[in-house]
Scaffold this motif. Structure first.
Motif, PDB file in Angstrom:
ATOM      1  N   ARG A  13       0.811  -1.222   0.000  1.00  0.00           N
ATOM      2  CA  ARG A  13       0.000   0.000   0.000  1.00  0.00           C
ATOM      3  C   ARG A  13       0.844   1.271   0.000  1.00  0.00           C
ATOM      4  O   ARG A  13       0.400   2.310  -0.497  1.00  0.00           O
ATOM      5  CB  ARG A  13      -0.933   0.011   1.202  1.00  0.00           C
ATOM      6  CG  ARG A  13      -2.054  -1.019   1.148  1.00  0.00           C
ATOM      7  CD  ARG A  13      -2.914  -0.922   2.384  1.00  0.00           C
ATOM      8  NE  ARG A  13      -3.432   0.432   2.584  1.00  0.00           N
ATOM      9  CZ  ARG A  13      -3.905   0.877   3.749  1.00  0.00           C
ATOM     10  NH1 ARG A  13      -3.890   0.103   4.821  1.00  0.00           N
ATOM     11  NH2 ARG A  13      -4.365   2.111   3.839  1.00  0.00           N
ATOM     12  N   ARG A  14       2.018   1.216   0.572  1.00  0.00           N
ATOM     13  CA  ARG A  14       2.803   2.441   0.774  1.00  0.00           C
ATOM     14  C   ARG A  14       4.109   2.482  -0.023  1.00  0.00           C
ATOM     15  O   ARG A  14       4.695   3.541  -0.188  1.00  0.00           O
ATOM     16  CB  ARG A  14       3.108   2.608   2.269  1.00  0.00           C
ATOM     17  CG  ARG A  14       1.854   2.788   3.123  1.00  0.00           C
ATOM     18  CD  ARG A  14       2.190   2.823   4.600  1.00  0.00           C
ATOM     19  NE  ARG A  14       1.005   3.121   5.413  1.00  0.00           N
ATOM     20  CZ  ARG A  14       0.153   2.202   5.849  1.00  0.00           C
ATOM     21  NH1 ARG A  14       0.358   0.930   5.557  1.00  0.00           N
ATOM     22  NH2 ARG A  14      -0.901   2.541   6.574  1.00  0.00           N
ATOM     23  N   ASP A  93       7.395   2.953   4.366  1.00  0.00           N
ATOM     24  CA  ASP A  93       6.201   3.773   4.615  1.00  0.00           C
ATOM     25  C   ASP A  93       6.546   5.254   4.711  1.00  0.00           C
ATOM     26  O   ASP A  93       5.770   6.044   5.249  1.00  0.00           O
ATOM     27  CB  ASP A  93       5.485   3.321   5.888  1.00  0.00           C
ATOM     28  CG  ASP A  93       6.308   3.554   7.153  1.00  0.00           C
ATOM     29  OD1 ASP A  93       7.527   3.809   7.034  1.00  0.00           O
ATOM     30  OD2 ASP A  93       5.742   3.468   8.255  1.00  0.00           O
TER      31      ASP A  93
END
Length: 219
Positions: A13-14, A93
């Motif tokens: 996701r990051r 992240d």
């Protein structure tokens, strides 16, 4: 040559945003005459993190450590084997500024410890928490914060102290303490702050996410 080392455990996701920022920082460094290699160390990834890295055209190294210290150590070894004279570390992240690598090298020391800032506070983070965090953080020159998300070290100094220790937490702090013990010059700068996540589901125990959770607990 500069080697950028990014450990990742299920960061689909990051990771893309991280790599977009690192690629831009690499572009600026290359315009200044430096060669840059970017490596994502895929540590026990079971998601699409590897595919994200490949789409961004960066190198990948798969390990089964389940340990951020071992992952960073493996990545640093990869960079040194390819001839890196400078190792730059960030986290999957996080997002680095465009001048990140150029700024690290401009410090002129063997170690550069940079600051971080929260990119976006989450709805559950109260105003009181944000105020407490900011009151305890020294976002200035001469700070004494140590973050694996914003760390640079010369390969020569890194090898002198034997590199990252295979620790599950605080491997970045231990590295800098080992370098300090040898009297290696260190720059403590806020000139290239890295944006990092304020998520609760942090991948590394006792990392930034757990630090924020600890602050919440004392409010």
């Amino acid at each position: 040559m500069i080697a950028v080392v990014i450990p990742a455990h299920n960061e689909v996701r990051r990771l893309g945003r991280c790599l977009s920022s690192v690629t831009e920082a690499a572009r600026q460094a290359m315009q200044s005459g430096h060669q840059v290699e970017i490596l994502v160390v895929l540590d026990r990834c079971t998601d699409g993190s590897g595919a994200v890295a490949r789409r961004h055209g960066v190198h990948t190294l798969e390990v089964q450590a389940g340990n951020v210290g071992e992952a960073r150590r493996a990545g640093a070894a990869w960079g040194i084997e390819r001839g890196a004279s400078w190792l730059a570390c960030t986290d999957a992240d996080s997002q680095v500024p465009p001048h990140w690598l150029v700024s690290q090298l401009a410090c002129g020391t063997d170690v550069v410890c940079g600051t971080v800032h929260v990119q976006r506070w989450q709805p559950w983070h109260t105003a009181a928490l944000r105020q407490l965090y900011l009151s305890r953080y020294q976002a200035r020159e001469g700070h004494r914060h140590i973050h694996g998300a914003n760390l640079g070290v010369s390969a020569q100094a890194y090898q002198r102290i034997g590199g990252f220790r295979p620790l599950a937490a605080h491997e970045d702090v231990q590295l800098v303490r080992d370098l300090e013990a040898l009297g290696v010059p260190i720059s403590w700068t806020a000139r290239h702050s890295v944006a990092t996540s304020s998520r609760r589901d942090s991948r590394a125990r006792e990392g930034f996410g757990d630090y924020l959770a600890g602050l919440e607990a004392i409010l």
